[in-house]
Design a protein around this motif. Structure first.
Motif, PDB file in Angstrom:
ATOM      1  N   LEU A 334       0.468  -0.920   0.150  1.00 57.23           N
ATOM      2  CA  LEU A 334       0.401   0.433  -0.211  1.00 57.23           C
ATOM      3  C   LEU A 334       0.906   1.300  -0.103  1.00 57.23           C
ATOM      4  CD1 LEU A 334      -3.090   1.138   0.206  1.00 57.23           C
ATOM      5  CD2 LEU A 334      -2.749   0.565   2.658  1.00 57.23           C
ATOM      6  N   ALA A 335       1.979   0.556   0.680  1.00 56.39           N
ATOM      7  CA  ALA A 335       2.557   2.827   1.326  1.00 56.39           C
ATOM      8  C   ALA A 335       3.485   2.847  -0.676  1.00 56.39           C
ATOM      9  CB  ALA A 335       3.549   2.409   1.837  1.00 56.39           C
ATOM     10  N   LEU A 336       4.142   1.943  -0.857  1.00 58.93           N
ATOM     11  CA  LEU A 336       4.594   1.783  -2.533  1.00 58.93           C
ATOM     12  C   LEU A 336       3.313   2.839  -3.521  1.00 58.93           C
ATOM     13  CD1 LEU A 336       7.271  -0.830  -2.754  1.00 58.93           C
ATOM     14  CD2 LEU A 336       7.217   1.164  -1.573  1.00 58.93           C
ATOM     15  N   ASP A 337       2.066   1.542  -3.615  1.00 59.65           N
ATOM     16  CA  ASP A 337       1.070   2.390  -4.661  1.00 59.65           C
ATOM     17  C   ASP A 337       0.978   3.540  -4.558  1.00 59.65           C
ATOM     18  OD1 ASP A 337      -0.441   1.142  -6.511  1.00 59.65           O
ATOM     19  OD2 ASP A 337      -1.790   2.151  -5.430  1.00 59.65           O
ATOM     20  N   MET A 338       0.422   4.213  -3.435  1.00 63.90           N
ATOM     21  CA  MET A 338       0.170   5.606  -2.380  1.00 63.90           C
ATOM     22  C   MET A 338       1.470   6.279  -3.203  1.00 63.90           C
ATOM     23  SD  MET A 338      -1.799   4.973   0.550  1.00 63.90           S
ATOM     24  CE  MET A 338      -1.970   6.916   0.789  1.00 63.90           C
ATOM     25  N   TYR A 339       2.850   6.471  -2.855  1.00 64.94           N
ATOM     26  CA  TYR A 339       3.972   6.951  -3.485  1.00 64.94           C
ATOM     27  C   TYR A 339       4.531   6.623  -4.424  1.00 64.94           C
ATOM     28  CZ  TYR A 339       8.422   8.907  -2.575  1.00 64.94           C
ATOM     29  OH  TYR A 339       9.876   9.736  -3.385  1.00 64.94           O
ATOM     30  N   GLY A 340       4.474   6.134  -5.284  1.00 66.65           N
ATOM     31  CA  GLY A 340       5.268   5.631  -6.941  1.00 66.65           C
ATOM     32  C   GLY A 340       4.293   5.629  -8.202  1.00 66.65           C
ATOM     33  N   GLY A 341       3.146   5.125  -6.877  1.00 67.14           N
ATOM     34  CA  GLY A 341       1.685   4.140  -7.955  1.00 67.14           C
ATOM     35  C   GLY A 341       2.506   2.744  -9.011  1.00 67.14           C
ATOM     36  N   GLU A 342       2.227   2.059  -9.583  1.00 69.32           N
ATOM     37  CA  GLU A 342       2.357   1.025 -10.401  1.00 69.32           C
ATOM     38  C   GLU A 342       4.166   0.605 -10.251  1.00 69.32           C
ATOM     39  OE1 GLU A 342       1.383  -2.470 -14.152  1.00 69.32           O
ATOM     40  OE2 GLU A 342       0.529   0.097 -14.058  1.00 69.32           O
ATOM     41  N   LEU A 343       4.568   1.748 -10.683  1.00 69.08           N
ATOM     42  CA  LEU A 343       6.242   1.855 -10.922  1.00 69.08           C
ATOM     43  C   LEU A 343       6.528   1.383 -10.192  1.00 69.08           C
ATOM     44  CD1 LEU A 343       8.953   2.877 -12.255  1.00 69.08           C
ATOM     45  CD2 LEU A 343       8.867   4.877 -11.205  1.00 69.08           C
ATOM     46  N   LEU A 344       6.767   1.480  -8.612  1.00 67.62           N
ATOM     47  CA  LEU A 344       7.031   0.820  -7.497  1.00 67.62           C
ATOM     48  C   LEU A 344       6.738  -0.737  -6.785  1.00 67.62           C
ATOM     49  CD1 LEU A 344       7.987   4.102  -5.233  1.00 67.62           C
ATOM     50  CD2 LEU A 344       9.500   2.580  -6.905  1.00 67.62           C
ATOM     51  N   SER A 345       4.789  -0.729  -6.939  1.00 66.48           N
ATOM     52  CA  SER A 345       3.524  -1.735  -6.301  1.00 66.48           C
ATOM     53  C   SER A 345       4.447  -2.640  -7.179  1.00 66.48           C
ATOM     54  CB  SER A 345       2.743  -0.654  -6.234  1.00 66.48           C
ATOM     55  OG  SER A 345       2.453  -0.602  -7.064  1.00 66.48           O
ATOM     56  N   SER A 346       4.467  -3.105  -8.309  1.00 67.19           N
ATOM     57  CA  SER A 346       4.503  -3.740  -9.182  1.00 67.19           C
ATOM     58  C   SER A 346       5.554  -5.054  -9.681  1.00 67.19           C
ATOM     59  CB  SER A 346       3.917  -3.388 -10.743  1.00 67.19           C
ATOM     60  OG  SER A 346       4.828  -2.546 -11.490  1.00 67.19           O
ATOM     61  N   GLY A 347       6.464  -3.981  -9.139  1.00 67.47           N
ATOM     62  CA  GLY A 347       7.699  -5.008  -9.021  1.00 67.47           C
ATOM     63  C   GLY A 347       8.316  -6.035  -8.009  1.00 67.47           C
ATOM     64  N   THR A 348       9.342  -5.828  -7.229  1.00 66.07           N
ATOM     65  CA  THR A 348       9.789  -6.454  -6.630  1.00 66.07           C
ATOM     66  C   THR A 348       9.835  -5.728  -5.284  1.00 66.07           C
ATOM     67  OG1 THR A 348      12.129  -5.357  -6.725  1.00 66.07           O
ATOM     68  CG2 THR A 348      11.600  -7.720  -7.994  1.00 66.07           C
ATOM     69  N   GLY A 349       9.443  -4.452  -5.634  1.00 63.29           N
ATOM     70  CA  GLY A 349       9.308  -3.333  -4.843  1.00 63.29           C
ATOM     71  C   GLY A 349       8.902  -3.487  -3.300  1.00 63.29           C
ATOM     72  N   PRO A 350       7.726  -4.391  -3.424  1.00 64.06           N
ATOM     73  CA  PRO A 350       6.945  -4.888  -2.130  1.00 64.06           C
ATOM     74  C   PRO A 350       7.546  -5.679  -1.448  1.00 64.06           C
ATOM     75  CG  PRO A 350       5.411  -5.040  -3.770  1.00 64.06           C
ATOM     76  CD  PRO A 350       6.724  -4.256  -4.980  1.00 64.06           C
ATOM     77  N   SER A 351       8.474  -6.773  -1.960  1.00 60.91           N
ATOM     78  CA  SER A 351       8.985  -7.467  -1.343  1.00 60.91           C
ATOM     79  C   SER A 351      10.213  -6.856  -0.739  1.00 60.91           C
ATOM     80  CB  SER A 351       9.466  -8.477  -2.155  1.00 60.91           C
ATOM     81  OG  SER A 351       8.297  -9.363  -2.968  1.00 60.91           O
ATOM     82  N   LEU A 352      11.175  -5.838  -1.359  1.00 62.78           N
ATOM     83  CA  LEU A 352      12.201  -5.239  -0.530  1.00 62.78           C
ATOM     84  C   LEU A 352      12.369  -4.428   0.619  1.00 62.78           C
ATOM     85  CD1 LEU A 352      13.565  -3.738  -4.152  1.00 62.78           C
ATOM     86  CD2 LEU A 352      14.932  -5.105  -2.637  1.00 62.78           C
ATOM     87  N   LEU A 353      10.400  -4.063   0.419  1.00 58.51           N
ATOM     88  CA  LEU A 353      10.569  -3.433   1.338  1.00 58.51           C
ATOM     89  C   LEU A 353       9.871  -4.200   2.586  1.00 58.51           C
ATOM     90  CD1 LEU A 353       9.427   0.442   2.615  1.00 58.51           C
ATOM     91  CD2 LEU A 353       7.398   0.262   1.746  1.00 58.51           C
ATOM     92  N   ARG A 354       9.369  -5.175   2.594  1.00 62.09           N
ATOM     93  CA  ARG A 354       8.626  -6.014   4.093  1.00 62.09           C
ATOM     94  C   ARG A 354      10.333  -6.282   3.934  1.00 62.09           C
ATOM     95  NH1 ARG A 354       4.276  -8.980  -0.060  1.00 62.09           N
ATOM     96  NH2 ARG A 354       2.127  -8.149   0.768  1.00 62.09           N
TER      97      ARG A 354
END
Length: 537
Positions: A334-354
């Protein structure tokens, strides 16, 4: 200045520094979100990884050892003329490092495509000059820190960061084709403000006068050399993933940009809360403790205060880290989707942040334990951190600390490369977790040996109340279930339901903290809250 006054001043510095870092992170938070709409992720990767690595490496290797030595408690009542003379050596040392590093960045590293990212060569030179400019303010920074001039530090660095943000935003909007020149100009503006703001204070006159005295404290210089050898390895451990990215090309510039954005988001709490606490209470411990003496050899009143403060700091950062770990898993996407949109939330971004949520916990504990360890060690122990690893009942290992750090550095770089090859950007965070775990282990061993023959047990701060642990586990399960039910492809109404679930769970956790950790709550109220601190500065 007595230990109580030093504690109050250190607490004030921590509180003001936290305020500064909050503002700094909020500015850069919105700045990054804004610039993502105007520049490519490849450009972000070159600036935030390649060029900032040059900047931080040059500055760190030139000044870190001087800072730690000159702010240590060794030689109370020292002649500040000798200290200032020693600190001015950061500039010629920086020039030597600058020549070496610029040659590496120009000729040994693979340059980005000039069609996609132009102006790379001049940008390297500008970032180097900006780093050298910042070194001009080092004597003033040390004096301000040593004499607890909190407002000077906060005002100078706040104005500098605001200037950098304004320059970046204006140039990104008005002249995006300038590329790397935008970020180079912003970095120069940052360092110029830092230097000018600090030179406008009365300390500048004292610094110039003191430098006319050809005096050097050779004991302090020797301590600086000891810190320098250790800081060189610590820099590799701290910036290891960027060195691997830069020199081994395991990620392209675009992936480096995404990793850096996620890394900045994940490290917000670590940087604006944990780092100021570490820096400020290092000054406190260094002034209260006598280097090279265990708890029995210290003044008992001061060692009692130091032990209580260490225990409360450990409990504080541990609880904050546990909360971030418990809630980070369910709110990363949710944080990545609100911050950078699909650019950050669609790839490995959520796994990185977790993964980074757990890494923050280790960062928190490591910062406080090393803060105490490096304030308590003697010059010889900085050079040779003697500790014992029981391999069996009859076999005992004794290791030189610098050799251990060298082995850790080499192992970390190899582990980073291997894990990144297997898992991509997540591998960097996993390697950092291993690195921090080993550093925490070494620090805990030292602290245990330091207090083992006394009545103080500051490591009890690493044992939270069982009721709090149970509450965190329940909250983690509930928010994970909420994420699966409500987030993040079902509209904003269900997203708000997910956020509300997290808010209720967080309120429950905070309530349990107030009920079970009363000693910690009292410490925060009396030592860390800015309202209290302002009365004593």
């Amino acid at each position: 200045m007595g230990s109580e006054e030093v504690l109050k001043s250190a607490s004030a510095l921590a509180s003001y520094s936290v305020l500064l870092q909050v503002m700094f992170r909020l500015l850069t938070f919105f700045l990054n979100a804004f610039t993502l709409r105007f520049v490519s992720k490849e450009l972000i990767g070159v600036v935030n990884v390649r060029l900032m690595l040059l900047y931080t490496t040059l500055v760190f290797l030139s000044r870190e050892a001087f800072r730690r030595a000159c702010l240590s408690g060794e030689g109370a009542g020292r002649d500040w003329r000798q200290v200032i003379n020693l600190l001015w050596l950061t500039l010629p040392l920086g020039c030597l490092w600058g020549v070496l590093l610029v040659c590496v960045w120009w000729w040994l590293l693979q340059a980005p495509d000039p069609q996609t990212i132009p102006h790379y060569v001049p940008a390297v030179g500008i970032f180097c000059l900006a780093a050298l400019t910042e070194l001009l303010a080092e004597p003033l920074w040390v004096l301000a820190h040593a004499h607890m001039l909190v407002r000077l530090k906060v005002v100078a660095e706040s104005l500098a960061m605001i200037a950098k943000c304004v320059v970046t935003v204006v140039m990104v909007v008005s002249a995006p084709q300038w590329g790397l020149y935008i970020f180079s100009a912003a970095q120069v503006r940052l360092t110029m403000y830092v230097v000018l703001c600090k030179k406008c204070c009365q300390l500048m006159h004292d610094c110039v006068f003191l430098c006319l005295q050809p005096l050097i404290n050779w004991k302090l210089a020797t301590l600086t050399w000891s810190f320098f050898k250790q800081s060189f390895l610590k820099q590799i451990l701290t910036e290891g993933e960027r060195y691997v990215m830069t020199f081994l090309n395991v990620l392209n510039f675009g992936d480096q940009g995404v990793y850096d954005i996620v890394n900045n988001l994940g490290s917000m709490v670590a940087r604006f809360l944990f780092l100021p606490i570490e820096e400020s209470f290092y000054v406190f411990f260094a002034k209260v403790l006598e280097r090279g003496q265990n708890a029995q050899q210290q003044k008992q009143e001061e060692i009692s205060i130091a032990a209580d403060v260490l225990e409360c700091l450990l409990k504080l950062v541990l609880l904050v880290g546990l909360i971030i770990t418990a809630f980070g898993y369910s709110y990363s996407h949710l944080a990545l989707d609100m911050y950078g949109g699909e650019l950050l939330s669609s790839g490995t971004g959520p796994s990185l942040l977790r993964c980074y949520s757990f890494y923050v916990l280790l960062l928190a504990v490591n910062g406080v334990t090393e803060c105490f360890v490096f304030a308590a060690m003697s010059k010889e122990e900085v050079d040779r951190y003697m500790h014992f690893l029981h391999i069996s009942a009859s076999f005992l290992y004794v290791c030189r600390y610098n050799l251990v750090m060298l082995a850790l550095s080499a192992s970390f770089l190899l582990l980073s490369y291997w894990l990144t090859w297997l898992f991509g950007g997540v591998g960097f965070i996993l390697a950092n977790c291993c690195n921090m775990g080993l550093r925490i282990m070494h620090s805990i061993i030292y602290i245990h040996r330091f207090f083992q023959h006394s009545d103080h047990t500051p490591l009890a701060g690493l044992r939270p109340h069982p009721a709090l642990l149970i509450t965190l586990v329940i909250s983690s399960v509930l928010t994970a279930f909420s994420e699966r039910m409500f987030c993040c492809d079902h509209g904003w109404f269900l997203r708000l339901a997910h956020i509300t679930t997290g808010a209720v769970c967080l309120l429950a956790v905070v309530t349990v903290v107030f009920l079970t950790e009363t000693r910690l709550v009292q410490f925060i109220r009396t030592q860390l809250l800015p309202k209290y601190s302002k009365k004593h500065t």
